[in-house]
Write a protein that holds these residues in place. Structure first.
Motif, PDB file in Angstrom:
ATOM      1  N   LEU A 121       5.903  20.532 -19.047  1.00 21.94           N
ATOM      2  CA  LEU A 121       5.483  19.035 -18.689  1.00 21.94           C
ATOM      3  C   LEU A 121       4.454  18.231 -19.685  1.00 21.94           C
ATOM      4  CD1 LEU A 121       5.604  19.119 -14.438  1.00 21.94           C
ATOM      5  CD2 LEU A 121       7.340  18.124 -15.988  1.00 21.94           C
ATOM      6  N   LEU A 122       3.499  19.046 -19.935  1.00 21.91           N
ATOM      7  CA  LEU A 122       2.512  18.662 -20.743  1.00 21.91           C
ATOM      8  C   LEU A 122       3.064  18.517 -22.110  1.00 21.91           C
ATOM      9  CD1 LEU A 122      -0.641  20.819 -19.657  1.00 21.91           C
ATOM     10  CD2 LEU A 122      -0.003  18.303 -19.417  1.00 21.91           C
TER      11      LEU A 122
ATOM     12  N   ARG B  83      14.348  19.912  -9.881  1.00 21.26           N
ATOM     13  CA  ARG B  83      13.223  19.336  -8.924  1.00 21.26           C
ATOM     14  C   ARG B  83      13.144  17.945  -9.096  1.00 21.26           C
ATOM     15  NH1 ARG B  83       8.815  22.859  -7.502  1.00 21.26           N
ATOM     16  NH2 ARG B  83       8.939  24.747  -8.492  1.00 21.26           N
ATOM     17  N   GLY B  84      13.792  17.345  -9.951  1.00 17.89           N
ATOM     18  CA  GLY B  84      13.761  15.965 -10.159  1.00 17.89           C
ATOM     19  C   GLY B  84      12.766  15.310 -11.085  1.00 17.89           C
TER      20      GLY B  84
ATOM     21  N   GLU C 112       2.796  15.603 -13.104  1.00 15.46           N
ATOM     22  CA  GLU C 112       2.354  15.678 -14.347  1.00 15.46           C
ATOM     23  C   GLU C 112       0.898  14.750 -14.527  1.00 15.46           C
ATOM     24  OE1 GLU C 112       2.679  14.407 -19.189  1.00 15.46           O
ATOM     25  OE2 GLU C 112       4.744  14.358 -18.092  1.00 15.46           O
ATOM     26  N   ARG C 113       1.025  13.520 -13.762  1.00 10.69           N
ATOM     27  CA  ARG C 113      -0.242  12.903 -13.421  1.00 10.69           C
ATOM     28  C   ARG C 113      -1.237  13.629 -12.762  1.00 10.69           C
ATOM     29  NH1 ARG C 113       3.201   8.531 -12.804  1.00 10.69           N
ATOM     30  NH2 ARG C 113       3.186   8.790 -10.611  1.00 10.69           N
ATOM     31  N   GLU C 114      -1.176  14.392 -11.780  1.00 13.17           N
ATOM     32  CA  GLU C 114      -1.812  15.059 -11.199  1.00 13.17           C
ATOM     33  C   GLU C 114      -2.281  16.351 -11.893  1.00 13.17           C
ATOM     34  OE1 GLU C 114      -3.482  18.620  -9.107  1.00 13.17           O
ATOM     35  OE2 GLU C 114      -1.440  18.488  -9.984  1.00 13.17           O
ATOM     36  N   LEU C 115      -1.539  16.951 -12.792  1.00 10.38           N
ATOM     37  CA  LEU C 115      -1.964  17.894 -13.544  1.00 10.38           C
ATOM     38  C   LEU C 115      -2.867  17.453 -14.637  1.00 10.38           C
ATOM     39  CD1 LEU C 115      -1.574  20.831 -14.824  1.00 10.38           C
ATOM     40  CD2 LEU C 115       0.700  19.866 -15.919  1.00 10.38           C
ATOM     41  N   ARG C 116      -2.481  16.485 -15.304  1.00 10.51           N
ATOM     42  CA  ARG C 116      -3.505  15.913 -16.570  1.00 10.51           C
ATOM     43  C   ARG C 116      -4.906  15.478 -15.813  1.00 10.51           C
ATOM     44  NH1 ARG C 116      -1.277  15.517 -21.206  1.00 10.51           N
ATOM     45  NH2 ARG C 116       0.961  15.544 -21.568  1.00 10.51           N
ATOM     46  N   ASP C 117      -4.981  14.814 -14.595  1.00 12.95           N
ATOM     47  CA  ASP C 117      -6.117  14.368 -14.018  1.00 12.95           C
ATOM     48  C   ASP C 117      -6.809  15.894 -13.592  1.00 12.95           C
ATOM     49  OD1 ASP C 117      -5.676  11.895 -14.136  1.00 12.95           O
ATOM     50  OD2 ASP C 117      -4.746  11.892 -12.013  1.00 12.95           O
ATOM     51  N   ARG C 118      -6.254  16.848 -13.073  1.00 14.72           N
ATOM     52  CA  ARG C 118      -7.077  18.215 -13.146  1.00 14.72           C
ATOM     53  C   ARG C 118      -7.592  18.847 -14.338  1.00 14.72           C
ATOM     54  NH1 ARG C 118      -4.036  22.912 -12.044  1.00 14.72           N
ATOM     55  NH2 ARG C 118      -2.306  21.834 -11.751  1.00 14.72           N
ATOM     56  N   LEU C 119      -6.785  18.844 -15.197  1.00 10.63           N
ATOM     57  CA  LEU C 119      -7.137  19.193 -16.564  1.00 10.63           C
ATOM     58  C   LEU C 119      -8.355  18.535 -17.070  1.00 10.63           C
ATOM     59  CD1 LEU C 119      -3.977  20.208 -18.289  1.00 10.63           C
ATOM     60  CD2 LEU C 119      -5.787  21.970 -17.762  1.00 10.63           C
TER      61      LEU C 119
ATOM     62  N   PRO D  40      13.514  13.407 -20.820  1.00  8.75           N
ATOM     63  CA  PRO D  40      12.710  12.535 -20.472  1.00  8.75           C
ATOM     64  C   PRO D  40      12.105  12.558 -19.004  1.00  8.75           C
ATOM     65  CG  PRO D  40      14.940  11.360 -20.642  1.00  8.75           C
ATOM     66  CD  PRO D  40      15.022  12.865 -21.237  1.00  8.75           C
ATOM     67  N   GLU D  41      10.885  11.963 -18.607  1.00  4.58           N
ATOM     68  CA  GLU D  41      10.527  11.884 -17.276  1.00  4.58           C
ATOM     69  C   GLU D  41      11.189  11.159 -16.272  1.00  4.58           C
ATOM     70  OE1 GLU D  41       6.093  11.675 -16.605  1.00  4.58           O
ATOM     71  OE2 GLU D  41       6.748   9.515 -16.356  1.00  4.58           O
ATOM     72  N   ALA D  42      11.415  11.784 -15.195  1.00  5.80           N
ATOM     73  CA  ALA D  42      12.155  11.209 -13.928  1.00  5.80           C
ATOM     74  C   ALA D  42      10.940  10.834 -13.179  1.00  5.80           C
ATOM     75  CB  ALA D  42      13.330  11.939 -13.654  1.00  5.80           C
ATOM     76  N   ASP D  43      10.041  11.571 -12.904  1.00  4.10           N
ATOM     77  CA  ASP D  43       9.034  11.786 -11.630  1.00  4.10           C
ATOM     78  C   ASP D  43       7.924  11.950 -12.413  1.00  4.10           C
ATOM     79  OD1 ASP D  43       7.328  11.729  -9.723  1.00  4.10           O
ATOM     80  OD2 ASP D  43       8.631  12.705  -8.344  1.00  4.10           O
ATOM     81  N   GLY D  44       6.925  11.090 -12.712  1.00  5.28           N
ATOM     82  CA  GLY D  44       5.677  11.574 -13.401  1.00  5.28           C
ATOM     83  C   GLY D  44       4.523  11.896 -12.639  1.00  5.28           C
TER      84      GLY D  44
END
Length: 228
Positions: free
Chosen positions: A11-12, A114-115, A141-148, A134-138
């Protein structure tokens, strides 16, 4: 939704709009390393002295990991070089090299199911088949980037999985993909400190070091080829 380390790295590295992988070669190694590290953290696989062994065939309950565990167990149980004698502990670098293309496609298929991304097919220059995701549901990934960002940029204490993910990203040289809006020098020292901290068992640490070794070798070969 729980996603694996390999899925998180994928995803990243996927461009949200075009669906192309950014740093495709490094992304492949990172994704494959993520799958391997999941199996090590689940005590299904060990990496010792740079060699890999499947030690527990019990399913993890995750179809992606269980399929990879079955393949790895079959491969690791075969004698190296075609000999008749069973071989315990084949080289982990050989597994990563063998699996990195298949592992990436399995992860992409999972993300589609997973969509989170969608598959688009077209032909480059009207001839060569190309797939993009391409992204269908972000939201994931947004939660992941916030956590990192909270851990690497703002200094929060990471949990075990975020430590493992950060260490993998650092080992695969995916600093820019993880933090596209920040210079590498801003995030690399913190990511290195997390990767080198005393947080992982020996097998987890060796799995990460193996990925670093493989990536270093690939980078050297790429540079030599490009300049020769």
């Amino acid at each position: 939704m729980t996603v694996t380390l390999g899925e998180e790295i994928m995803l990243l590295t996927l461009d949200d709009t075009s669906g192309a992988a950014k740093g495709e070669s490094s992304a492949r190694w990172g994704v494959t390393g993520g799958i391997l590290l999941e199996l090590v953290m689940a005590d299904r696989v060990t990496v010792t002295g740079g060699r890999i062994e499947a030690v527990d065939p019990a399913p993890t309950g995750d179809a992606l990991l269980d399929g990879r565990l079955e393949r790895l167990a079959r491969w690791a149980g075969k004698p190296a070089g075609g000999g008749r004698k069973p071989s315990r502990g084949r080289k982990a670098a050989d597994w990563l090299t063998r699996d990195h293309a298949h592992g990436v496609q399995d992860v992409l298929d999972r993300l589609c199911a997973r969509g989170l991304v969608t598959e688009e097919k077209h032909r480059a220059l009207g001839l060569f088949p190309v797939r993009r995701y391409p992204e269908a549901d972000g939201s994931v990934e947004r939660e992941l980037r916030d956590r990192l960002a909270s851990v690497v940029v703002h200094g929060a204490e990471p949990d075990a999985r975020t430590r493992a993910l950060t260490a993998l990203l650092h080992a695969a040289g995916l600093h820019r993909q993880a933090f596209p809006d920040l210079p590498k020098k801003r995030v690399e020292p913190r990511m290195a400190a997390i990767a080198e901290g005393q947080w992982a068992g020996d097998s987890v640490r060796e799995a990460i070091l193996t990925l670093q070794t493989v990536m270093t070798a690939v980078t050297v070969v790429t540079v030599v080829t490009a300049t020769s």
